[in-house]
Scaffold this motif. Structure first.
Motif, PDB file in Angstrom:
ATOM      1  N   SER A 160       0.423  -0.890   0.193  1.00 44.40           N
ATOM      2  CA  SER A 160       0.112  -0.020   0.200  1.00 44.40           C
ATOM      3  C   SER A 160       0.818   0.796   0.692  1.00 44.40           C
ATOM      4  N   SER A 161       0.519   1.714  -0.570  1.00 45.33           N
ATOM      5  CA  SER A 161       1.732   2.775  -1.224  1.00 45.33           C
ATOM      6  C   SER A 161       0.917   4.405  -1.024  1.00 45.33           C
ATOM      7  N   ALA A 162       1.672   4.932  -0.351  1.00 41.54           N
ATOM      8  CA  ALA A 162       1.336   6.600   0.011  1.00 41.54           C
ATOM      9  C   ALA A 162       1.486   6.980  -1.564  1.00 41.54           C
ATOM     10  N   HIS A 163       0.403   8.470  -1.121  1.00 39.57           N
ATOM     11  CA  HIS A 163       0.802   9.063  -2.748  1.00 39.57           C
ATOM     12  C   HIS A 163       2.060   9.532  -2.765  1.00 39.57           C
ATOM     13  N   LEU A 169      -0.494  -0.800 -10.814  1.00 35.64           N
ATOM     14  CA  LEU A 169      -2.206  -0.699  -9.150  1.00 35.64           C
ATOM     15  C   LEU A 169      -2.965  -1.507  -9.726  1.00 35.64           C
ATOM     16  N   ASP A 176      -7.193   2.680  -4.580  1.00 35.27           N
ATOM     17  CA  ASP A 176      -6.267   3.746  -5.323  1.00 35.27           C
ATOM     18  C   ASP A 176      -4.656   4.011  -5.247  1.00 35.27           C
ATOM     19  N   GLY A 177      -4.489   3.027  -4.059  1.00 36.41           N
ATOM     20  CA  GLY A 177      -2.970   2.697  -3.680  1.00 36.41           C
ATOM     21  C   GLY A 177      -2.710   1.519  -3.375  1.00 36.41           C
ATOM     22  N   GLU A 214     -10.939   3.452   0.637  1.00 32.99           N
ATOM     23  CA  GLU A 214     -10.298   4.215   0.625  1.00 32.99           C
ATOM     24  C   GLU A 214      -8.725   3.676   0.600  1.00 32.99           C
ATOM     25  N   ASP A 215      -8.473   2.361   0.050  1.00 35.47           N
ATOM     26  CA  ASP A 215      -7.287   2.109   0.093  1.00 35.47           C
ATOM     27  C   ASP A 215      -7.547   1.838  -2.022  1.00 35.47           C
ATOM     28  N   VAL A 227       3.975   6.383  -5.413  1.00 37.16           N
ATOM     29  CA  VAL A 227       3.168   6.352  -6.406  1.00 37.16           C
ATOM     30  C   VAL A 227       4.452   6.229  -7.674  1.00 37.16           C
ATOM     31  N   TYR A 235      -0.075  -1.981  -4.868  1.00 40.10           N
ATOM     32  CA  TYR A 235       0.155  -2.489  -6.206  1.00 40.10           C
ATOM     33  C   TYR A 235       0.582  -3.502  -5.663  1.00 40.10           C
TER      34      TYR A 235
END
Length: 176
Positions: A112-115, A128, A149-150, A146-147, A118, A152
Motif C-alpha cells: 500500500s503506497s503513500a501518494h 496499480l 487507489d493505493g 479508501e485503499d 506511487v 500495488y
C-alpha cells in the motif's frame, strides 16, 4: 552504502530500536505501534552509511484472496529513507533486496503506497490494483474503498486480473 537483509529473529534489540527510531523520523511520528508490528516477522532490508542506519524496509507473508484463490503474498512494509538522503538510491537498494525475496518466495508482491511514492513503485514495475479492495474482518467481508487507489502488486507466478476484487487478511490498524 552497506545493505543487509535479515529476518526479524536475527536482528538484535538495538537494531530494531534503531529501525523504529528511523521510521518514526521518516514518517514524522505517523508510524504507530500497529504499523511497526506489521513490519515484523519477515525479512528486513537495512541500509547503512558508516554506522548510521539510513534506510529500511521489510517483506512479510500475507494471504490475499483473488479470483477465488488464497495467494501467498510478500507484502512490503515500512519502507523509509532518512530525509536528507532521499533520491540517492537508498530506497531503490531497499526495494531491490525486498523484491529479490518476493520473487524467490511468493506468488505475488503487494504493498500500500503513500501518494508521494506511487511513481517510485510504478517505475520499478509494481502495478496499480484497479479493482475493488476488501478486508476479511472478524465481522465478515468489508469494503476498503479508501485503499482502492493505493494498492500495488508485483506479479511473480500468478497473472492477476488487476480489475478484479482483492481481499486482504485481517490485522489490527491499517489492514492494507
Amino acid at each position: 552504502m552497506k545493505i543487509v537483509t535479515a529476518h526479524t529473529a536475527d536482528l538484535d534489540a538495538e537494531t530494531l530500536v534503531e529501525a523504529r527510531t528511523l521510521l518514526d523520523d521518516v514518517f514524522d511520528g505517523g508510524l504507530d505501534d500497529h504499523d511497526w508490528d506489521h513490519s515484523l516477522g519477515g525479512v528486513h532490508a537495512l541500509v547503512r552509511e558508516g554506522p548510521d542506519l539510513v534506510a529500511h524496509g521489510s517483506v512479510v507473508q500475507r494471504r490475499l484472496i483473488h479470483d477465488g484463490r488464497a495467494l501467498r503474498v510478500g507484502y512490503i512494509e515500512a519502507v523509509g529513507v532518512r530525509a536528507d538522503l532521499r533520491r540517492n538510491g537508498y530506497g531503490a537498494a531497499v526495494m531491490t533486496a525486498l523484491e529479490r525475496v518476493v520473487r524467490g518466495a511468493y506468488e505475488m508482491g503487494a504493498l500500500s503506497s503513500a501518494h508521494e511514492a506511487v511513481g517510485f513503485y510504478a517505475a520499478r514495475g509494481w502495478r496499480l490494483w484497479l479493482g475493488r479492495t476488501w478486508a476479511l474482518t472478524p465481522d465478515g467481508l468489508r469494503r476498503t474503498e479508501e485503499d482502492d487507489d493505493g494498492v500495488y502488486v508485483l506479479p511473480v507466478t500468478v497473472s492477476p486480473d488487476l480489475s478484479g476484487d482483492l481481499t486482504c487478511d485481517w490485522r489490527d490498524g491499517d489492514v492494507w
